[in-house]
Write an enzyme that holds these catalytic residues in place. Structure first.
Site, mmCIF file in Angstrom:
data_model
loop_
_atom_site.group_PDB
_atom_site.id
_atom_site.type_symbol
_atom_site.label_atom_id
_atom_site.label_comp_id
_atom_site.label_asym_id
_atom_site.label_seq_id
_atom_site.Cartn_x
_atom_site.Cartn_y
_atom_site.Cartn_z
ATOM 1 N N CYS A 24 0.819 -1.211 0.000
ATOM 2 C CA CYS A 24 0.000 0.000 0.000
ATOM 3 C C CYS A 24 0.857 1.268 0.000
ATOM 4 O O CYS A 24 1.669 1.476 0.913
ATOM 5 C CB CYS A 24 -0.906 -0.011 1.233
ATOM 6 S SG CYS A 24 -1.862 1.504 1.441
ATOM 7 N N TRP A 68 -2.602 -4.633 -8.043
ATOM 8 C CA TRP A 68 -3.487 -3.946 -8.980
ATOM 9 C C TRP A 68 -4.256 -4.934 -9.839
ATOM 10 O O TRP A 68 -5.422 -4.676 -10.197
ATOM 11 C CB TRP A 68 -2.690 -2.975 -9.852
ATOM 12 C CG TRP A 68 -2.215 -1.794 -9.072
ATOM 13 C CD1 TRP A 68 -0.945 -1.521 -8.671
ATOM 14 C CD2 TRP A 68 -3.022 -0.733 -8.553
ATOM 15 N NE1 TRP A 68 -0.902 -0.366 -7.938
ATOM 16 C CE2 TRP A 68 -2.153 0.146 -7.850
ATOM 17 C CE3 TRP A 68 -4.380 -0.437 -8.606
ATOM 18 C CZ2 TRP A 68 -2.629 1.303 -7.220
ATOM 19 C CZ3 TRP A 68 -4.855 0.713 -7.970
ATOM 20 C CH2 TRP A 68 -3.975 1.556 -7.296
#
Length: 226
Positions: free
Chosen positions: A24, A211
């Site tokens: 993150c 992703w």
């Protein structure tokens, strides 16, 4: 003496709590600031999804991360955490001058919009390049960091996002950051070579997988036939 514990995204499949860092960029922003300030802290990583530990949800009912615990005080959201660290531990030295507050702030939203479109030729491509060009121009006039000679919170927030964009767009869209944007290239090298960044980094493959999972992307978008 501080009693700081920072909670962020765990690496996939490592459980909750975990000692393995996830990918993150918002979590890395706070890690960078903790490291740059030389603050002792404990890092605890929580798996994303519905099965977060009960004790964590009691203290943080929304389940959202990142979260900083300072003694009995819990602070959620990377913006609020950065403000808290700056006020209580940095003497307002991390704060970006008002005139530079919005520099580079459109880069990440346009990147995610482009990636989610699953279209290498999306209008977002030109928008993304335009933002990079504008950022390059800013760095030429005001660099080497966003506000001049030393990094501020805005740099620690933007650098991980730029890395995500560079890695993910190269993999999925076959897009490379333009080499002629020398100030941007130097900026990324400068930020990513800082000891704090190297210490809090994670593998490219983790970014790609993150992703791919988030937007349900194919292995390679640029190679998918129309």
């Amino acid at each position: 003496m501080s009693d700081l514990e920072f909670f962020g995204k765990a690496a996939p499949g490592t459980g909750s709590p975990s000692k393995e860092r996830g990918d993150c960029p918002f979590t890395q922003r706070v890690f960078l600031e903790l490291e740059e300030l030389g603050l002792p802290y404990t890092a605890t990583y929580i798996q994303e999804g519905p099965n977060k530990p009960h004790w964590f949800m009691v203290k943080n009912p929304s389940g959202l991360m990142p979260v900083l615990r300072d003694g009995e005080t819990w602070i959620q959201d990377s913006d609020k955490i950065a403000e808290y660290l700056d006020k209580h531990y940095a003497g307002n030295t991390l704060k970006i001058p008002v005139e530079f507050r919005d520099v580079g702030d459109k880069i990440f939203p346009i990147f995610t919009k482009w990636l989610q479109s699953k279209d290498p030729g999306s209008p977002c491509r030109d928008e993304f390049v335009e933002e990079l060009v504008g950022f390059d121009r800013h760095l030429q006039n005001h660099g080497p960091y966003i506000a001049g000679e030393r990094p501020t919170d805005s740099d620690f927030a933007l650098a991980p996002k730029l890395r995500h964009a560079r890695v993910a767009l190269a993999h999925f869209m076959d897009f490379q950051f333009p080499q002629e944007l020398g100030a941007v290239q130097s900026y990324m090298n400068r930020m990513e070579s800082r000891e704090s960044f190297e210490k809090t980094n994670y593998p490219d493959e983790m970014i790609i997988q993150g992703w791919r999972t988030k937007f349900k992307l194919p292995e390679k978008i640029a190679n998918v036939p129309n």
